[in-house]
Design a protein around this motif. Structure first.
Motif, short mmCIF file in Angstrom:
data_model
loop_
_atom_site.label_atom_id
_atom_site.label_comp_id
_atom_site.label_asym_id
_atom_site.label_seq_id
_atom_site.Cartn_x
_atom_site.Cartn_y
_atom_site.Cartn_z
N GLY A 211 4.20 -11.26 5.14
CA GLY A 211 5.60 -11.64 5.13
C GLY A 211 5.83 -12.28 6.48
O GLY A 211 4.88 -12.70 7.13
N ARG A 212 7.05 -12.39 6.88
CA ARG A 212 7.32 -12.92 8.21
C ARG A 212 6.81 -11.94 9.27
O ARG A 212 7.17 -10.78 9.24
N GLY A 213 5.96 -12.42 10.16
CA GLY A 213 5.57 -11.61 11.29
C GLY A 213 4.51 -10.56 11.07
O GLY A 213 4.26 -9.75 11.95
N GLY A 214 3.89 -10.52 9.91
CA GLY A 214 2.83 -9.54 9.73
C GLY A 214 2.46 -9.38 8.27
O GLY A 214 2.88 -10.17 7.43
N TYR A 215 1.68 -8.33 7.97
CA TYR A 215 1.27 -8.13 6.59
C TYR A 215 1.31 -6.65 6.23
O TYR A 215 1.22 -5.78 7.10
N ASP A 216 1.45 -6.40 4.93
CA ASP A 216 1.29 -5.06 4.39
C ASP A 216 -0.10 -4.96 3.79
O ASP A 216 -0.60 -5.93 3.23
N LEU A 217 -0.68 -3.79 3.90
CA LEU A 217 -2.01 -3.59 3.34
C LEU A 217 -1.93 -2.57 2.22
O LEU A 217 -1.35 -1.49 2.37
N LYS A 218 -2.51 -2.93 1.09
CA LYS A 218 -2.53 -2.02 -0.04
C LYS A 218 -3.99 -1.74 -0.40
O LYS A 218 -4.70 -2.64 -0.85
N THR A 219 -4.42 -0.52 -0.16
CA THR A 219 -5.84 -0.21 -0.39
C THR A 219 -6.09 0.33 -1.80
O THR A 219 -7.23 0.53 -2.19
N VAL A 220 -4.99 0.57 -2.53
CA VAL A 220 -5.13 1.03 -3.91
C VAL A 220 -4.30 0.14 -4.83
O VAL A 220 -3.13 0.41 -5.08
N PRO A 221 -4.88 -0.95 -5.30
CA PRO A 221 -4.13 -1.87 -6.16
C PRO A 221 -3.61 -1.17 -7.42
O PRO A 221 -4.31 -0.34 -8.00
#
Length: 302
Positions: A211-221
């Motif tokens: 997103g703006r300014g960074g990312y989210d991490l999802k390790t379990v789709p």
DNA sequence: ACACGTGTCATTGCGCAATG
DNA sequence: CATTGCGCAATGACACGTGT
């Protein structure tokens, strides 16, 4: 690690969103300064190098490294895999090492502010006969109606770009009717669901959502038990979506859409002619018929 | 007959930007 | 400012014409 084509890809690929893949890949190579430097030089050859540098500046790999460690894995190396279906939805593949020293690959699917996880052809949902009938109706009814509406609403064809029309909605709604009607006849639902949910990716993958300014991490789709595919129901959802339900819970939705717009200009945005022939001319501009069945957007519910 | 270039369609990948 | 409908890019398969 760099493949033979990696540096060239990084310099020349202009697929939508590739900037984010390149930036994260660059950051992941921090433990390989020589390779990272080569990647940097390749980035410098891009027309949008400024944007890539900007993303690099606000990207930290810390979140990813930590998540690997929490899994008992140590980061070792990464490869750039844009457009490579062999590795599933991953755009970058990380090579990691577990506690016994065994290598394990984990992919990163890298996105920027969009939820589409897969593009799928409408031909998986409707029959050839339905497609023929819809194509016919498109040319005879919807395109004339569209031209008339756009002319009245927006004037000359040069003003039509990206503008919406109720005619598009009507055509899409008719396609959705066809999808609903044919759903009981769709044969390979397990394979289809497996495909939609990336349930059989050759490499485990995590999702990096910028997103703006960074990312989210999802390790379990998010996914479903695809063995229950025959229990999945479809309904219309909003203006242009088909939603998928399992036990009355919405598990995914798919936008029924024209790949490049209801009609396509015969010139791409760089001004290059796309086809020799065109289907009609409006205000001196050449247009071709759109592609209503390619590239439908599938998204998994969170 | 066959290689080779050209053109088109289909598929898949992805974010952008108009809209409310 | 989030939704959600609109659009751009790459690539493989295939048909078809042309030259050898």
């Amino acid at each position: 690690m760099l493949y033979n084509h990696t540096l060239n890809d990084i310099s020349t690929n202009t697929n939508t969103g590739v900037e984010f893949e390149i930036a994260l890949f660059y950051k992941l190579l921090s433990n390989k300064p020589a390779e990272q430097h080569q990647v940097k030089l390749a980035i410098d050859r891009r027309h949008d190098r400024k944007k890539v540098e900007e993303i690099i500046n606000y990207t930290s790999t810390e979140k990813i490294i930590r998540a690997l460690n929490a899994r008992g894995l140590t980061y070792k190396d990464a490869s750039f895999e844009t457009q490579n279906d062999e590795v599933g939805p991953a755009d970058v593949v990380m090579i990691t090492v577990d506690k016994t020293g065994k290598e394990e690959k984990i992919g990163l699917s890298i996105k920027y502010s969009n939820t589409c996880t897969l593009n799928v052809t409408g031909r998986k949902f409707i029959t050839d006969a339905q497609i023929s009938a819809l194509k016919d109706k498109y040319a005879r009814k919807y395109v004339p109606a569209y031209r008339e509406y756009m002319k009245k609403e927006y004037g000359d064809a040069e003003n039509w770009h990206r503008k919406k029309s109720p005619v598009t909605d009507q055509m899409i709604d008719e396609i959705r009717d066809a999808v609903l009607a044919n759903w009981p006849n769709v044969e390979n639902k397990v394979a289809l669901m497996q495909n939609l949910f990336h349930a059989a990716s050759p490499i485990e993958f995590w999702v990096v959502n910028y997103g703006r300014g960074g990312y989210d991490l999802k390790t379990v789709p998010s996914t479903i038990d695809v063995r229950r595919a025959k229990d999945v129901e479809v309904r219309k959802y909003q203006t242009s979506y088909i939603a998928f339900y399992l036990d009355n819970v919405r598990v995914g939705h798919m936008q029924v859409k024209f790949n490049n717009g209801f009609i396509e200009s015969n010139f791409n945005h760089k001004g290059l002619r796309k086809k020799q022939s065109c289907d009609f001319v409006e205000d001196g501009l050449e247009f071709n018929y759109g592609q209503p069945f390619g590239s439908w957007n599938f998204s998994v519910e969170d």
